[in-house]
Structure formats: structure tokens, C-alpha cells
Design a protein around this motif. Structure first.
Motif, PDB file in Angstrom:
ATOM      1  N   LYS A 117       0.820  -1.208   0.000  1.00  0.00           N
ATOM      2  CA  LYS A 117       0.000   0.000   0.000  1.00  0.00           C
ATOM      3  C   LYS A 117       0.853   1.256   0.000  1.00  0.00           C
ATOM      4  CE  LYS A 117      -3.742   0.830   1.976  1.00  0.00           C
ATOM      5  NZ  LYS A 117      -4.724   1.186   3.022  1.00  0.00           N
ATOM      6  N   ASP A 166       0.310   4.307  -2.453  1.00  0.00           N
ATOM      7  CA  ASP A 166       0.025   5.637  -1.903  1.00  0.00           C
ATOM      8  C   ASP A 166       1.039   6.673  -2.382  1.00  0.00           C
ATOM      9  OD1 ASP A 166      -2.113   4.549  -0.558  1.00  0.00           O
ATOM     10  OD2 ASP A 166      -1.097   4.429   1.371  1.00  0.00           O
ATOM     11  N   LEU A 202      -7.930  -3.591  -4.279  1.00  0.00           N
ATOM     12  CA  LEU A 202      -6.824  -2.796  -4.790  1.00  0.00           C
ATOM     13  C   LEU A 202      -6.330  -3.388  -6.105  1.00  0.00           C
ATOM     14  CD1 LEU A 202      -4.791  -2.257  -1.492  1.00  0.00           C
ATOM     15  CD2 LEU A 202      -6.234  -0.591  -2.677  1.00  0.00           C
TER      16      LEU A 202
END
Length: 311
Positions: free
Chosen positions: A143, A147, A179
Motif C-alpha cells: 500500500k 500511496d 486494490l
């Protein structure tokens, strides 16, 4: 399994000698004292590779919630890191051990080959931090890249042994969180089935030069800490492989974990996932880490070819 053999090189003399030595020093791990002794042995061996990765890469650290992650950039790297391709590596070690310099060294070579940035999270280990701590840390590292703006199709996942099991866990978690999937996932001698139901665990007991089944039973007790072995969150080989990216599995014909790779490849294929698998004759577990072996160099080149093909 025979269909996978003819494309691979015959076992080298170095590999046979290494297996002989590994059998001489192989001992079951059955208690915490033996685990602590093994950690000290790993640390001592790992010290020999201090500074090796830095010959190829600049290494920095990024803080995650519960651990740090190494970021490796090749010395001549000058592109925008957000637009660069990334290899996210989850290291092996039975969920209980770490060898940071060993993995930095291997990842540096892969990054140098591919012109990519390497990311190596130092995830929390059992028994101090049992399931699901390692999964949480590795998922956070994925992540983190998203990000920062790194495109999912610029991220290749890689894991060996326990790290291979973590690759399977992270793919399931990515799907659960809706995702975007990475561009590929490669697994060396993967774990991922704590039911310990693969036939190779019994067929190769005594043939595997590195492990005994009793050691796996001990590591399982440390990592699971009472969790149900049949829960796909614990044993990600049991999860559906639907929607996964192209996958590359490798294992040794004679290692205890062989059938995790074989079953994983079969499940991927049945789910419509592009998959490749190599079963190496006579090698030890996780032989890609054994840089003295000619087979290791061939295997790592095959890995880089697979990753490059799917970027």
C-alpha cells in the motif's frame, strides 16, 4: 512433475557437495533454545555479506507502522522513482528468522538486472509477533508504494519460502481490499499451507537436505499461535486464485515444500491465471539464495526474464 524437468540443467557438482554439507549439519528445530541458537547462526552467516549489496545499490530505509523497509536503487539510477519499476521482496526464514544482508544482496542483483527499485520490508517475526503481524507489515509495504503513486503494473511481487507464503497472503489481501493487482508474482520454494497436507512433506522426509518435518511442526506452532490451519487467511494456498496476476513458481524435486509450488501452479492455471513453474532436480530448498551455485545464477536469470516479460 516430470514435464518440468527437461528444460532445466543437471545438478552441478557444487550443488551435490552443498547438499552433502547441509545433511551433515541438519538438525530438527523443536524448542525455543534451538530457535535462538539458529538465529545466532543466521546472524553470523549474514555478517559475511555486510556491504555486498552496496556495491550495486544505494540503500535507504522507510518507516512503516511496525517495521522498516529497505529501498534499493542502483548506483546509476537517475529516473523518477515514482515512474520506476519496483520489485517488492518478502524474505524467507520460516516466519521466525531474518538475514537482511543476504536478501539485500540477492535483491540488488535483481534490481541491477532489471533496472528496477527494490523494496524489502523487515516484517515482524514470530514467535514475538505471530500471525497476522507479518501479513500486516507486508501488505502495508504494498500500500505504501501505491500511496506514493507507483502504478500497480510497475510492481512485481517476489517471495521465497515463508516469503512465498506471504506473497500468496498479500495477493488474497489485495483482492479482498479491491486494490489493483501487481504485474506479476514470483515464488521460490513457497510456504503457504499450514495444514501440511502435501505429499512431498512425507515423500521427501529424509531426502530434503535442509529440513525435517518436525521442524515445520515447531515453526507452525510459533507462527500460528492457535489459529486454525484450514483458514485461507492462515494457509493462503487454500484460497481461490481467481484474479491473480501472472505467477512463477519454483521448487526442488526433493524438498519438503515441493507440492506447495505444484498445487499453487495447478490452482493458478485452473483459475485462468498465466503461470510458469520450474521444478529443479536435486536442489536444496531456496537454492536461489545460494550464490555459489551455477543453478542459482540460471534460476535468477529466469526470474528476471519472467518479471520483464510481464512489465
Amino acid at each position: 512433475m516430470d514435464a518440468y524437468k527437461d528444460v532445466l540443467m543437471k545438478q552441478s557438482i557444487r550443488s551435490r557437495l552443498l547438499n552433502f554439507v547441509l545433511r551433515l549439519i541438519r538438525r530438527p528445530i523443536r524448542n525455543h533454545g534451538q530457535l535462538m541458537a539458529l538465529r545466532r547462526r543466521f546472524a553470523k552467516l549474514d555478517e559475511r555479506l555486510v556491504g555486498n549489496a552496496e556495491r550495486l545499490c544505494r540503500i535507504s530505509q522507510v518507516d512503516l507502522s511496525h517495521c522498516q523497509t529497505d529501498v534499493l536503487q542502483t548506483i546509476d539510477f537517475s529516473d523518477d522513482p515514482i515512474k520506476a519499476k519496483h520489485v517488492l521482496l518478502f524474505h524467507g526464514g520460516a516466519y521466525c528468522l531474518r538475514s537482511p544482508n543476504t536478501y539485500r544482496s540477492m535483491l540488488a542483483g535483481i534490481c541491477n538486472n532489471l533496472g528496477a527499485i527494490g523494496v524489502l520490508p523487515d516484517y515482524r517475526l514470530a514467535p514475538e509477533h505471530p500471525h497476522p503481524a507479518a501479513i500486516e507489515d507486508c501488505f502495508e509495504s504494498y500500500k505504501m508504494l501505491l500511496d506514493k503513486g507507483v502504478a500497480a503494473d510497475h510492481i512485481a511481487l517476489l517471495g521465497d519460502s515463508a516469503g512465498g507464503g506471504l506473497v500468496l497472503s498479500i495477493l488474497a489481501k489485495i483482492r479482498e481490499e479491491n486494490l489493483p493487482m501487481p504485474t506479476s508474482a514470483s515464488l521460490f520454494s513457497p510456504a503457504g499451507d499450514w495444514t501440511l497436507s502435501g505429499a512431498s512433506l512425507f515423500q521427501n522426509e529424509g531426502r530434503d537436505p535442509m529440513f525435517r518435518l518436525s521442524s515445520f511442526l515447531f515453526f507452525r506452532s510459533l507462527y500460528l499461535d492457535g489459529h486454525n490451519t484450514t483458514d485461507p487467511a492462515v494457509s493462503p494456498l487454500l484460497a481461490s486464485f481467481s484474479g491473480y496476476p501472472p505467477m512463477y513458481f519454483t521448487a526442488s524435486e526433493t524438498e519438503l515444500l515441493r507440492d506447495v509450488a505444484i498445487v499453487g501452479a495447478e490452482k493458478a492455471r485452473e483459475a485462468g491465471v498465466t503461470v510458469e513453474i520450474d521444478i529443479w532436480p536435486g536442489q536444496c530448498h531456496d537454492m536461489q539464495l545460494m550464490s555459489i551455485l551455477p543453478e542459482s545464477k540460471v534460476a535468477l536469470n529466469k526470474l528476471c526474464e519472467f518479471i520483464a516479460k510481464h512489465w
